[in-house]
Scaffold this active site. Sequence first.
Site, PDB file in Angstrom:
ATOM      1  N   HIS A 103      -6.214  -5.662  -3.012  1.00 12.02           N
ATOM      2  CA  HIS A 103      -7.008  -5.906  -1.802  1.00 12.02           C
ATOM      3  C   HIS A 103      -7.201  -7.394  -1.510  1.00 12.02           C
ATOM      4  O   HIS A 103      -8.029  -7.753  -0.693  1.00 12.02           O
ATOM      5  CB  HIS A 103      -8.352  -5.178  -1.893  1.00 12.02           C
ATOM      6  CG  HIS A 103      -8.197  -3.687  -1.812  1.00 12.02           C
ATOM      7  ND1 HIS A 103      -9.222  -2.813  -2.080  1.00 12.02           N
ATOM      8  CD2 HIS A 103      -7.127  -2.911  -1.487  1.00 12.02           C
ATOM      9  CE1 HIS A 103      -8.781  -1.561  -1.922  1.00 12.02           C
ATOM     10  NE2 HIS A 103      -7.519  -1.597  -1.574  1.00 12.02           N
ATOM     11  N   ASN A 154      -8.446  10.474   5.804  1.00 13.20           N
ATOM     12  CA  ASN A 154      -7.117  10.289   6.407  1.00 13.20           C
ATOM     13  C   ASN A 154      -6.795   8.806   6.454  1.00 13.20           C
ATOM     14  O   ASN A 154      -6.868   8.189   7.493  1.00 13.20           O
ATOM     15  CB  ASN A 154      -7.083  10.849   7.841  1.00 13.20           C
ATOM     16  CG  ASN A 154      -7.156  12.351   7.858  1.00 13.20           C
ATOM     17  OD1 ASN A 154      -7.210  12.986   6.829  1.00 13.20           O
ATOM     18  ND2 ASN A 154      -7.141  12.901   9.045  1.00 13.20           N
ATOM     19  N   ARG A 163       0.814  -1.213   0.000  1.00 12.01           N
ATOM     20  CA  ARG A 163       0.000   0.000   0.000  1.00 12.01           C
ATOM     21  C   ARG A 163       0.855   1.273   0.000  1.00 12.01           C
ATOM     22  O   ARG A 163       0.488   2.278  -0.608  1.00 12.01           O
ATOM     23  CB  ARG A 163      -0.937  -0.022   1.205  1.00 12.01           C
ATOM     24  CG  ARG A 163      -1.965   1.072   1.155  1.00 12.01           C
ATOM     25  CD  ARG A 163      -3.145   0.795   2.072  1.00 12.01           C
ATOM     26  NE  ARG A 163      -4.155   1.819   1.873  1.00 12.01           N
ATOM     27  CZ  ARG A 163      -4.517   2.674   2.820  1.00 12.01           C
ATOM     28  NH1 ARG A 163      -3.982   2.599   4.037  1.00 12.01           N
ATOM     29  NH2 ARG A 163      -5.432   3.591   2.576  1.00 12.01           N
TER      30      ARG A 163
HETATM   31  C1  HEM Z   1      -8.752   1.743  -6.454  1.00 20.15           C
HETATM   32  C2  HEM Z   1      -8.780   2.545  -5.446  1.00 20.15           C
HETATM   33  C3  HEM Z   1      -8.398   2.159  -4.042  1.00 20.15           C
HETATM   34  C4  HEM Z   1      -9.088   2.505  -2.928  1.00 20.15           C
HETATM   35  C5  HEM Z   1     -10.359   3.311  -2.861  1.00 20.15           C
HETATM   36  C6  HEM Z   1      -8.386   1.937  -1.803  1.00 20.15           C
HETATM   37  C7  HEM Z   1      -8.761   2.105  -0.498  1.00 20.15           C
HETATM   38  C8  HEM Z   1      -8.180   1.453   0.575  1.00 20.15           C
HETATM   39  C9  HEM Z   1      -8.581   1.610   1.945  1.00 20.15           C
HETATM   40  C10 HEM Z   1      -9.651   2.569   2.445  1.00 20.15           C
HETATM   41  C11 HEM Z   1      -7.858   0.743   2.679  1.00 20.15           C
HETATM   42  C12 HEM Z   1      -7.980   0.479   4.184  1.00 20.15           C
HETATM   43  C13 HEM Z   1      -7.170   1.446   4.995  1.00 20.15           C
HETATM   44  C14 HEM Z   1      -7.491   1.299   6.459  1.00 20.15           C
HETATM   45  O1  HEM Z   1      -8.679   1.348   6.793  1.00 20.15           O
HETATM   46  O2  HEM Z   1      -6.560   1.126   7.240  1.00 20.15           O
HETATM   47  C15 HEM Z   1      -6.980   0.041   1.786  1.00 20.15           C
HETATM   48  C16 HEM Z   1      -6.090  -0.923   2.176  1.00 20.15           C
HETATM   49  C17 HEM Z   1      -5.200  -1.522   1.317  1.00 20.15           C
HETATM   50  N1  HEM Z   1      -5.020  -1.209  -0.015  1.00 20.15           N
HETATM   51 FE1  HEM Z   1      -6.191  -0.052  -1.148  1.00 20.15          FE
HETATM   52  N2  HEM Z   1      -7.306   1.247  -2.258  1.00 20.15           N
HETATM   53  C18 HEM Z   1      -7.252   1.355  -3.612  1.00 20.15           C
HETATM   54  C19 HEM Z   1      -6.287   0.845  -4.452  1.00 20.15           C
HETATM   55  C20 HEM Z   1      -5.239   0.055  -4.030  1.00 20.15           C
HETATM   56  C21 HEM Z   1      -4.130  -0.363  -4.866  1.00 20.15           C
HETATM   57  C22 HEM Z   1      -3.912   0.069  -6.304  1.00 20.15           C
HETATM   58  C23 HEM Z   1      -3.342  -1.162  -4.100  1.00 20.15           C
HETATM   59  C24 HEM Z   1      -2.066  -1.870  -4.479  1.00 20.15           C
HETATM   60  C25 HEM Z   1      -1.878  -2.398  -5.653  1.00 20.15           C
HETATM   61  C26 HEM Z   1      -3.961  -1.251  -2.795  1.00 20.15           C
HETATM   62  C27 HEM Z   1      -3.493  -2.014  -1.758  1.00 20.15           C
HETATM   63  C28 HEM Z   1      -4.023  -2.017  -0.484  1.00 20.15           C
HETATM   64  C29 HEM Z   1      -3.563  -2.918   0.563  1.00 20.15           C
HETATM   65  C30 HEM Z   1      -2.498  -3.995   0.429  1.00 20.15           C
HETATM   66  C31 HEM Z   1      -4.286  -2.585   1.712  1.00 20.15           C
HETATM   67  C32 HEM Z   1      -4.143  -3.197   3.109  1.00 20.15           C
HETATM   68  C33 HEM Z   1      -3.158  -2.366   3.903  1.00 20.15           C
HETATM   69  C34 HEM Z   1      -2.812  -2.926   5.271  1.00 20.15           C
HETATM   70  O3  HEM Z   1      -3.234  -4.026   5.622  1.00 20.15           O
HETATM   71  O4  HEM Z   1      -2.074  -2.218   5.979  1.00 20.15           O
HETATM   72  N3  HEM Z   1      -5.093  -0.474  -2.785  1.00 20.15           N
HETATM   73  N4  HEM Z   1      -7.192   0.509   0.505  1.00 20.15           N
HETATM   74  C1  LIG Z   2      -7.615  14.316   9.213  1.00 19.32           C
HETATM   75  O1  LIG Z   2      -6.456  14.695   9.927  1.00 19.32           O
HETATM   76  C2  LIG Z   2      -6.388  16.084  10.159  1.00 19.32           C
HETATM   77  C3  LIG Z   2      -5.026  16.375  10.780  1.00 19.32           C
HETATM   78  O2  LIG Z   2      -4.595  15.339  11.607  1.00 19.32           O
HETATM   79  C4  LIG Z   2      -7.561  16.502  11.047  1.00 19.32           C
HETATM   80  O3  LIG Z   2      -7.535  17.901  11.254  1.00 19.32           O
HETATM   81  C5  LIG Z   2      -8.865  16.121  10.347  1.00 19.32           C
HETATM   82  O4  LIG Z   2      -9.956  16.382  11.198  1.00 19.32           O
HETATM   83  C6  LIG Z   2      -8.885  14.656   9.991  1.00 19.32           C
HETATM   84  N1  LIG Z   2     -10.075  14.367   9.202  1.00 19.32           N
HETATM   85  C7  LIG Z   2     -10.778  13.265   9.337  1.00 19.32           C
HETATM   86  C8  LIG Z   2     -11.972  13.144   8.461  1.00 19.32           C
HETATM   87  O5  LIG Z   2     -10.475  12.372  10.108  1.00 19.32           O
END
Ligand code: HEM
Ligand SMILES: *[C@@H]1O[C@H](CO)[C@@H](O)[C@H](O)[C@H]1NC(C)=O
Length: 350
Positions: free
Chosen positions: A202, A101, A69
Site C-alpha cells: 500500500h 466487491n 494488486r
Molecule cells: C492485508 C490485506 C489487504 C487488504 C485488506 C487490502 C485492501 C485493499 C483495498 C480495499 C484497496 C483499495 C481498492 C479500491 O478501493 O479501489 C487496496 C488497494 C491496493 N492494494 Fe491492497 N489489501 C491488502 C493486501 C495487499 C497486498 C498483499 C498487496 C500487494 C503486495 C496489496 C496491494 C495493493 C495496491 C498496490 C493497491 C492499489 C491499487 C490501485 O491503485 O489500483 N494489497 N487494497
Molecule cells: C457486488 O456485486 C454483485 C454483482 O455485481 C452485486 O449483486 C452486489 O450487490 C455487490 N455488493 C456490494 C456490497 O457492492
Amino acid sequence: MASRFSSFVLISCLVIASSPVHVSSSAHLVKGLSWSFYEKSCPKVESVIRKHLKKVFEKDIGQAAGLLRVHFHDCFVKGCDGSVLLDGSANEPSEQDAPPNRSLRRTAFKIIDDLSQLVEKKCGQVVSCADIAAIAARDSVFLSGGPEYDVPLGRRDGLTPATENVVIENIPAPTENASEILSALAKKNFDATDVVALSGGHTIGLAHCTAFENRLYPTQDPTMEKTFAHDLKGVCPTTNSTNTTVLDIRSPNRFDNKYFVDLMNRQGLFTSDQDLYEDPTTRDIVTSFAEDQELFFEKFVLAMTKMGQLSVLTGTKGEIRANCSVRNSENPDLLKYVVEEDLESYAELK
Ligand code: HEM
Ligand SMILES: *[C@@H]1O[C@H](CO)[C@@H](O)[C@H](O)[C@H]1NC(C)=O
Ligand SMILES: *[C@@H]1O[C@H](CO)[C@@H](O)[C@H](O)[C@H]1NC(C)=O
Ligand SMILES: *[C@@H]1O[C@H](CO)[C@@H](O)[C@H](O)[C@H]1NC(C)=O
Ligand SMILES: *[C@@H]1O[C@H](CO)[C@@H](O)[C@H](O)[C@H]1NC(C)=O
Ligand SMILES: *[C@@H]1O[C@H](CO)[C@@H](O)[C@H](O)[C@H]1NC(C)=O
C-alpha cells in the site's frame, strides 16, 4: 546458475543510480517452479515485459499499483494460476466498487493481455499468464523505486474462473483489524512479519472512499490523525462517494517505506493498515520498517516470493493460455485453428 549470476551483475550495474537494492531470495521453491524456467524456451521473456512496462509507466505510473494488486488477488484466490484474469471472473471490475466487491483496474488486465501477445510473438505460446502477472508485479515494484528481485517461474494457467464467494472468502476486507488480518493470513502460512511486509504494498496506489469511510462515518475513528481525517472528509463528503485518494500520502507513487511512516503518524488509510501500528503484535515490525527501508525491502521480497508460490499449478496441470482473458477451450481463435488442423488430418487419412 552461471547465467543467473551474470544477469544479476548486469542488472545491478544498470540500476545502481536509481535503486541499489537487489534482494537475492534464498526462498524455498515449490516443486515445478525454477529460477531459470524459460532459459531455453523464452530467454527474452523478462526483458520484453520490462521494456513494455517502462513505456506504460512513463505515461501513467498509477498502472504499477493496479498490476501489483492483480498478482496479489490472483495468488490469494485459488492460487497464482491466472484465474483472476479470466473474463467472467468475480474479480472483474463491476460497477460497484464497494467492499466486498473490490474491483481491480480494468487497465491492468489489458496490460497483461498486451504483454502476453508481445511474449507470444517472441517465443510462441510457452509463457503462462500467471507467470506474466508475477513478473509484471515485480517490475511494478522495481520501476516504482522498490527492490529488484528474481521471480521463480513455471506456473501454469488454471481452467476455472474465481467465483464471487471464493473471492470474498480469500481477500481480507480493509475494515478488518490486525488480529483478523493476522489470523486470515496465518491460514496461508504467513507470519506477522510477512503480513506487515505485504501490507507495505500500500505504499503505491489508490483507494475508493467506500474502502475507508467506516473510519469517517458515522463517527470518526479516534486513532486517525485529525488533519488527515479532515482532509479525507473533503475527499469523501458523504458515504458512498465514488471519489478516490492515495494510499500513501507521503510518496503516493514511490515504492518506499513511507507507508510505515504514515502509520506511525496515524495517517494510515484503512483500518487494516492503521491497526498494524495500534496492535502490539505488529507495532514493532511497523516501526522497524519505518526506520529501515532495506529491512522492509528484504522482508517484502521474502513474503512476495512466498505469496507467488501459493497453490501454483505446475508440470502438466492447467494450460498455457493463448489469451489471458479466456480459457483455450473457449478461445474462438484456437477453435478455428483446431478445426483446420482436424480437417487437415482428416484429409491425410483419406
Ligand atoms: C492485508 C490485506 C489487504 C487488504 C485488506 C487490502 C485492501 C485493499 C483495498 C480495499 C484497496 C483499495 C481498492 C479500491 O478501493 O479501489 C487496496 C488497494 C491496493 N492494494 Fe491492497 N489489501 C491488502 C493486501 C495487499 C497486498 C498483499 C498487496 C500487494 C503486495 C496489496 C496491494 C495493493 C495496491 C498496490 C493497491 C492499489 C491499487 C490501485 O491503485 O489500483 N494489497 N487494497
Ligand atoms: C457486488 O456485486 C454483485 C454483482 O455485481 C452485486 O449483486 C452486489 O450487490 C455487490 N455488493 C456490494 C456490497 O457492492
Ligand atoms: C478485532 O475484530 C474482531 C471482530 O470484529 C473483534 O472481535 C476483536 O475484539 C477485535 N480485536 C481487537 C484487538 O480490537
Ligand atoms: C474528490 O476529492 C477531491 C479532493 O481530492 C475534492 O476536491 C472533490 O470535491 C471530491 N469530489 C467529490 C465529488 O466529492
Ligand atoms: C450506501 O450504500 C449502502 C449499500 O449499497 C446502503 O445500504 C446505504 O444506505 C447507502 N448510504 C447512503 C448514505 O446512501
Ligand atoms: C482476448 O480475448 C478477449 C475476450 O474475449 C478479446 O476481447 C480480445 O480481443 C482477445 N485478444 C486477442 C489478442 O485476441
